[in-house]
Write an enzyme that holds these catalytic residues in place. Structure first.
Site, PDB file in Angstrom:
ATOM      1  N   MET A  26      -7.044   6.140   2.898  1.00  0.00           N
ATOM      2  CA  MET A  26      -7.132   7.313   1.883  1.00  0.00           C
ATOM      3  C   MET A  26      -5.985   7.484   0.788  1.00  0.00           C
ATOM      4  SD  MET A  26     -10.265   8.432   2.555  1.00  0.00           S
ATOM      5  CE  MET A  26     -10.144  10.222   1.573  1.00  0.00           C
ATOM      6  N   ARG A  27      -4.949   6.644   1.132  1.00  0.00           N
ATOM      7  CA  ARG A  27      -3.755   6.723   0.496  1.00  0.00           C
ATOM      8  C   ARG A  27      -3.960   6.438  -1.252  1.00  0.00           C
ATOM      9  NH1 ARG A  27      -0.369   3.930   3.148  1.00  0.00           N
ATOM     10  NH2 ARG A  27       0.689   5.539   4.085  1.00  0.00           N
ATOM     11  N   ALA A  28      -4.997   5.763  -1.442  1.00  0.00           N
ATOM     12  CA  ALA A  28      -5.314   5.381  -3.042  1.00  0.00           C
ATOM     13  C   ALA A  28      -5.962   6.650  -3.575  1.00  0.00           C
ATOM     14  CB  ALA A  28      -6.281   4.133  -2.837  1.00  0.00           C
ATOM     15  N   ASP A  49       0.911  -1.115  -0.082  1.00  0.00           N
ATOM     16  CA  ASP A  49      -0.020   0.006  -0.049  1.00  0.00           C
ATOM     17  C   ASP A  49       0.777   1.285   0.086  1.00  0.00           C
ATOM     18  OD1 ASP A  49      -2.578   1.265   0.177  1.00  0.00           O
ATOM     19  OD2 ASP A  49      -1.798   2.114   2.107  1.00  0.00           O
TER      20      ASP A  49
END
Length: 705
Positions: free
Chosen positions: A287-289, A206
């Site tokens: 929320m990284r995506a 991720d």
């Protein structure tokens, strides 16, 4: 080749052999797209390139450095900072002369230590001048360039964390050995890996901004062109590079323009909501995506010369930023359903419910399109890469990509088994049974203290861990850290005895003896004979073995799989770091036939002996899953018992007893006794089962008291 390009190809060892041109790559559109987007916007967080061996992963990364624009650097700065930008550098402010240099490509070897990566105390100055000075590491060298990690899945997890933190924050902070420093480290991190050698853990996956899966083309024309260009480059490297010099220069200029333009690309409210809808639709965690997809879409728009993000920019970004974030369980395969992606992109925002409801910000400024006015797919995307022209290869971000070969909906469970025969049919001697959801397995570990690779299973002396002693100078193992306090004490004792110079010398150095945990070779030996063939029982066995595989994955072990059935035994999976491969072999494992227990024990001993020759420090844990019966060959049980009696110190073993029913023969328990192994029932493999056993025994003792 111009001077800038030639200088860019100089490796860290000083070789001046030209690299393979980036624009000469064939059949790698998705890979070149990801690399260029990351070069345009390093804040994306780097690229992870997954692929089978021989797919030009390393070639593409090394070729990227030669097309990056030149950099202005402060002459006296150890970190190569931009003199026109305030980077809060320890060597700043940069008011002196500036020079120009090519962008750097720094390669990180798998065996690198944390000191070499982040930097450390300069021992020469510390011992000679008594000054706690900082010696920059590879992160400092790679500032404003590319940090390339080949076989990143084989790197220690803590080093991967350090690299990903630096890539995300743009800085490297060191607090150790009397050194306290923070310096800029804006790097384009690129990692390559072969999934056959083990996967990265989901939490590390991720952290990579983009990922791309590379596979060799099955088109004979593309493969022939790849071979032709490789042979030409090997025969005349300089001439081949000169042939693509104009295309390389054009790509460099376009990169420089895109790097400036990406700051001006607009991400309006409608675009951000579309990105959020896509990420939520694929049910990714965190929320990284969303953030990475937004940055990658802006970079793609800048590459295409647009000042705003379009549907195709979001699609191209999502194809690179989401597949690896779909992998939640260790045995899940990365992948993305492109049909679902298109539906999410074409989906219009819902109208406000009549009579009020939750208001959408700025809804009146963005009128909805009619149901028949959805944009066409790929309205302006460039055509796929063509190999018909050697001089003008298509290289760069594409608005469409080849479908990911991995299925997006594969679960962590084993693949479906073939259908069972209909009722009343003649039973077959072999079959398969599917495992159910794995559970948390009880902890199995070796006795004693080992010296194997760092992991999380058995006690060992490792480079990292709790300090339990010191090594004198000249007797330390490779990689052991300097113990500063013990070194100073040795120096003080020598000075008190009035021997030698008054300063710290090399003979005073003491290295720490640290104790932690090691990874082991976990060899799973599974009895797949007819006595284990009851479908429900074999499903339970496979579930238990899959749970042990999950435990081995979490403890960083290497795993191997031996099966025995019929008249012999086979090494179904040689020891590997890829527990995914072991899970796949387990799912395909048939069962039925007689029980060649003696042959199974012989094969286990052979594998353990061979692995001990390869690495004497890695200890083996054998998990033998059987009911203890032996029916194949003459005197089968006697031969098995004789081998068990002679087992000796072959390996520490745990016998998982699969015998079921009211009347049990106790053959597995006898086998464990002969082998000097721990004996546990199949139901005790689960950690919860072990807790219940301990709880029941405690309650019985209390009631007896």
């Amino acid at each position: 080749m111009d001077t800038r390009q030639e200088a860019a190809t100089v490796s860290r060892t000083g070789s001046r052999t030209p690299t393979f041109p980036f624009t000469a790559l064939v059949g790698a559109d998705e890979l070149t797209s990801a690399l260029l987007l990351s070069a345009i916007s390093p804040e994306i967080g780097g690229v992870l390139v997954r692929g089978e061996k021989g797919t030009a992963k390393s070639t593409a990364v090394r070729a990227l450095a030669s097309v990056l624009p030149e950099q202005r650097v402060a002459s006296e700065c150890r970190f190569g900072c931009d003199p026109d930008r305030d980077e809060d550098c320890p060597d700043g402010p940069h008011e002196g002369a500036a020079t120009t240099r090519p962008a750097r490509l720094v390669e990180l070897p798998v065996g690198a230590t944390e000191d070499r990566v982040v930097g450390s105390l300069d021992l020469r100055r510390a011992l000679g001048d008594g000054e706690a000075a900082y010696q920059p590491g590879l992160l400092a060298e790679a500032h404003r360039g590319i940090l390339y990690v080949d076989e990143v899945n084989l790197l220690h997890d803590h080093l991967v964390d350090v690299l990903l933190d630096a890539a995300a924050m743009g800085r490297n902070t060191v607090e150790r050995d009397g050194v306290s420093i923070s310096h800029p480290a804006r790097i384009t991190l690129v990692g390559t890996m072969n999934p056959e050698e083990g996967e990265l853990r989901p939490q590390l996956l991720d952290r990579f901004g983009l990922t791309v899966h590379v596979a060799a083309s099955r088109d004979p024309h593309v493969r022939a062109e790849v071979v032709r260009r490789r042979l030409e480059a090997d025969l005349d490297p300089a001439g081949f590079a000169a042939r693509f010099a104009d295309a390389e220069a054009e790509l460099t200029a376009r990169l420089a323009v895109a790097r400036e333009a990406v700051r001006r690309v607009a991400l309006d409210e409608r675009t951000l909501r579309t990105i959020a809808r896509v990420c939520a639709g694929f049910d990714v965690d965190g929320m990284r995506a969303d953030i990475v997809t937004a940055r990658a879409a802006a970079a793609h728009a800048a590459w295409e010369g647009r000042d705003h993000v379009t549907r195709e920019d979001i699609r191209a970004a999502a194809l690179l930023s989401l597949p690896h974030r779909r992998r939640r369980a260790p045995f899940d395969a990365p992948g993305l359903d492109e049909d679902l992606l298109d539906r999410l992109l074409d989906e219009e925002p819902e109208d406000d419910p009549p009579g009020g409801g939750e208001e959408e910000p700025d809804g009146g400024d963005q009128p909805d399109e009619g149901p028949g006015e959805a944009p066409d797919a790929d309205p302006s995307g460039p055509a796929p890469s063509s190999t018909s022209s050697d001089d003008q290869p298509q290289t760069g971000p594409q608005s469409s990509a080849d479908p990911t070969p991995d299925s997006p909906d594969e679960s962590a469970e084993a693949p479906e088994s073939p259908p069972s025969p209909p009722a009343g049919a003649q039973p077959t001697p072999t079959g398969t049974a599917a495992a159910t959801e794995p559970y948390r397995a009880r902890r199995l570990e070796l006795t004693g203290v080992g010296a194997g690779p760092t992991g999380r299973r058995s006690p060992a002396l490792t480079p990292r861990g709790r300090v339990v002693g010191t090594h004198p100078a000249g007797h330390e193992p490779a990689g052991s850290p300097v113990h500063l306090t013990a070194t100073l004490r040795a120096s003080a004792a020598r000075r008190a005895a009035r021997t030698g110079p008054a300063r710290v010398t090399g003979d005073d150095l003491r290295h720490a003896v640290t104790r932690g945990r090691e990874a082991n070779l976990v060899l799973l030996a599974v009895d797949a004979s007819g006595s284990m063939a009851a479908r429900k029982r074999m499903a339970e066995v496979k579930t238990a073995v899959l749970s042990l595989l999950l435990d081995a994955y979490q403890r960083r072990d290497r795993v191997g799989l031996v099966t025995f059935r019929g008249t012999g035994a086979e090494l179904a999976l040689p020891p590997t770091s890829s527990v995914d491969a072991a899970a796949a072999r387990l799912a395909e494992m048939p069962h039925g036939g007689r029980t060649p227990l003696a042959e199974g024990l012989t094969e286990i001993a052979r594998v353990v002996a061979r692995e001990r020759i390869r690495d004497r420090n890695q200890r083996a844990l054998v998990v033998l899953v059987t009911d203890g019966r032996a029916t194949a060959g003459p005197d089968a049980l006697a031969r098995a018992q004789a081998i068990a009696d002679a087992w000796g110190h072959t390996a520490e073993t745990v016998v998982v007893d699969c015998e079921s029913g009211r009347f049990r023969m106790g053959l597995a328990a006898d086998l464990a006794h002969r082998m000097g192994a721990e004996h546990i029932a199949l139901e005790q493999v689960a950690a919860s089962g072990l807790v219940e056993i301990v709880t029941d025994r405690t309650a019985s003792r209390r009631s007896a008291a």
